[in-house]
Design a protein around this motif. Sequence first.
Motif, PDB file in Angstrom:
ATOM      1  N   GLN A  30       0.721  -1.380   0.182  1.00  0.00           N
ATOM      2  CA  GLN A  30       0.164  -0.190  -0.399  1.00  0.00           C
ATOM      3  C   GLN A  30       0.513   1.291   0.175  1.00  0.00           C
ATOM      4  OE1 GLN A  30      -3.140   0.776  -0.342  1.00  0.00           O
ATOM      5  NE2 GLN A  30      -2.802   2.487   0.533  1.00  0.00           N
ATOM      6  N   GLU A  66       0.292   3.781  -3.479  1.00  0.00           N
ATOM      7  CA  GLU A  66      -0.581   4.555  -3.537  1.00  0.00           C
ATOM      8  C   GLU A  66      -0.238   5.996  -4.176  1.00  0.00           C
ATOM      9  OE1 GLU A  66      -3.872   6.658  -2.181  1.00  0.00           O
ATOM     10  OE2 GLU A  66      -3.587   4.433  -2.814  1.00  0.00           O
ATOM     11  N   SER A  76      -2.685   1.075  -5.971  1.00  0.00           N
ATOM     12  CA  SER A  76      -2.792   0.306  -4.675  1.00  0.00           C
ATOM     13  C   SER A  76      -3.663  -0.843  -4.668  1.00  0.00           C
ATOM     14  CB  SER A  76      -2.441   0.968  -3.673  1.00  0.00           C
ATOM     15  OG  SER A  76      -3.770   2.027  -4.127  1.00  0.00           O
ATOM     16  N   SER A  77      -4.915  -0.712  -5.158  1.00  0.00           N
ATOM     17  CA  SER A  77      -5.833  -1.492  -4.553  1.00  0.00           C
ATOM     18  C   SER A  77      -5.791  -2.916  -6.154  1.00  0.00           C
ATOM     19  CB  SER A  77      -7.382  -0.635  -5.203  1.00  0.00           C
ATOM     20  OG  SER A  77      -7.452  -0.229  -6.839  1.00  0.00           O
ATOM     21  N   THR A 118      -8.160  -1.946   1.976  1.00  0.00           N
ATOM     22  CA  THR A 118      -7.964  -0.629   1.806  1.00  0.00           C
ATOM     23  C   THR A 118      -8.442   0.407   1.786  1.00  0.00           C
ATOM     24  OG1 THR A 118      -7.935  -2.327  -0.361  1.00  0.00           O
ATOM     25  CG2 THR A 118      -7.668   0.375  -0.868  1.00  0.00           C
ATOM     26  N   GLN A 133      -5.214   3.065   3.334  1.00  0.00           N
ATOM     27  CA  GLN A 133      -5.217   4.867   2.248  1.00  0.00           C
ATOM     28  C   GLN A 133      -5.426   5.941   3.810  1.00  0.00           C
ATOM     29  OE1 GLN A 133      -8.087   4.549  -0.136  1.00  0.00           O
ATOM     30  NE2 GLN A 133      -7.044   3.672  -1.815  1.00  0.00           N
ATOM     31  N   THR A 173      -1.508   6.409   3.916  1.00  0.00           N
ATOM     32  CA  THR A 173      -0.534   7.067   3.593  1.00  0.00           C
ATOM     33  C   THR A 173      -1.163   8.300   2.719  1.00  0.00           C
ATOM     34  OG1 THR A 173      -2.583   6.012   2.132  1.00  0.00           O
ATOM     35  CG2 THR A 173      -0.006   5.435   2.355  1.00  0.00           C
ATOM     36  N   GLU A 174      -2.915   8.822   3.789  1.00  0.00           N
ATOM     37  CA  GLU A 174      -2.443   9.811   3.080  1.00  0.00           C
ATOM     38  C   GLU A 174      -2.457  11.242   4.636  1.00  0.00           C
ATOM     39  OE1 GLU A 174      -4.539  11.664   0.803  1.00  0.00           O
ATOM     40  OE2 GLU A 174      -3.692   9.705  -0.340  1.00  0.00           O
ATOM     41  N   SER A 195      -5.473   3.412 -10.327  1.00  0.00           N
ATOM     42  CA  SER A 195      -4.571   4.357  -9.986  1.00  0.00           C
ATOM     43  C   SER A 195      -5.446   5.612 -10.004  1.00  0.00           C
ATOM     44  CB  SER A 195      -3.177   4.815 -10.809  1.00  0.00           C
ATOM     45  OG  SER A 195      -2.755   5.469  -9.659  1.00  0.00           O
ATOM     46  N   VAL A 241      -9.959  10.246   0.395  1.00  0.00           N
ATOM     47  CA  VAL A 241      -9.264   8.660   0.899  1.00  0.00           C
ATOM     48  C   VAL A 241      -9.883   9.155   2.209  1.00  0.00           C
ATOM     49  CG1 VAL A 241      -7.335   8.139   1.406  1.00  0.00           C
ATOM     50  CG2 VAL A 241      -7.681   8.587  -0.472  1.00  0.00           C
ATOM     51  N   ALA A 260       2.250   1.786   5.989  1.00  0.00           N
ATOM     52  CA  ALA A 260       1.948   2.690   4.275  1.00  0.00           C
ATOM     53  C   ALA A 260       2.311   3.215   5.107  1.00  0.00           C
ATOM     54  CB  ALA A 260      -0.173   1.913   4.115  1.00  0.00           C
ATOM     55  N   GLY A 307       4.838   5.375   2.645  1.00  0.00           N
ATOM     56  CA  GLY A 307       4.570   6.195   1.820  1.00  0.00           C
ATOM     57  C   GLY A 307       4.638   7.312   1.152  1.00  0.00           C
TER      58      GLY A 307
END
Length: 291
Positions: A13, A17, A23-24, A44, A48, A51-52, A179, A210, A239, A243
């Motif tokens: 991930q 991402e 990433s999914s 997922t 995320q 990553t956000e 993506s 997200v 992640a 990320g």
Amino acid sequence: MSWFESLILGLVQGLTEFLPVSSSAHLRLTAAFAGWHDPGAAFTAITQIGTEAAVLIYFRKDIARIISAWFRSLANKAMRRDHDAQMGWLVIVGSIPIGVLGVTLKDQIEGPFRDLRLTATMLIVMGVVLGIADRLAARDETGGRHRAAKQRKTLQELSIKDGLIYGVCQAMALVPGVSRSGATISGGLIMGYTREAAARYSFLLAVPAVLASGAFELKDASEGGHVSWGPTIFATVIAFVVGYVVIAWFMKFISSKSFMPFVWYRIALGIVILALVATGALSPHAAESSG
């Protein structure tokens, strides 16, 4: 889900991402090739958030400035001409398409959209689109024998229409294989924005979508009790760390490099998956979660 699975999926991930490779799709494929259960749309969406969080920290100055200017513009009409205040509105406008489609297509996102044949097709199709967008940007940047280089647009020139187009591109990422960054960056490059501007707005635009999706899935998961919380939180932390490193690298990469390595990777991976499915070596529903 085991702790080892969560470690690997968290790494995947974080690594994918922000790169234009989906990433999914990679989470889905990692589970399929490893013989694990599909981590699912809820996993997922929750990872995320990690990553956000990396985006929030990396772009913290930009985000703080935009939020501050946007709130001040609500009471001060003069502030509404400020670029940061306008960016606040543009992020909101650009988030509308994925918000509407995310709720409308929730059942499809968690079901039919996870078919590996569709994932592979989207990897190839969006790879070609990214390649075309990259070539257009390269042509403008270098010019040619008979014409000078063309000046590309910056975020200062972002309009409501372009913001909505970006939003529609982002919404396409509801289908694994598309993506989020690949679709929005491709849209930005085709509309004439610089690579840096396209990537920066892509990352900023992803934040509300997200975080909202993650919060929505957190609520459902809490009520349904179908998420392994320990491994999922562990994957989210992994992640986040990975990320952040990837964002820092990617923003430097796009300043001088082409997206073509990602294009060829997407196309090759998509072809391999279709070939495996066609020969029966891989089921299009491999590792699908039953719940």
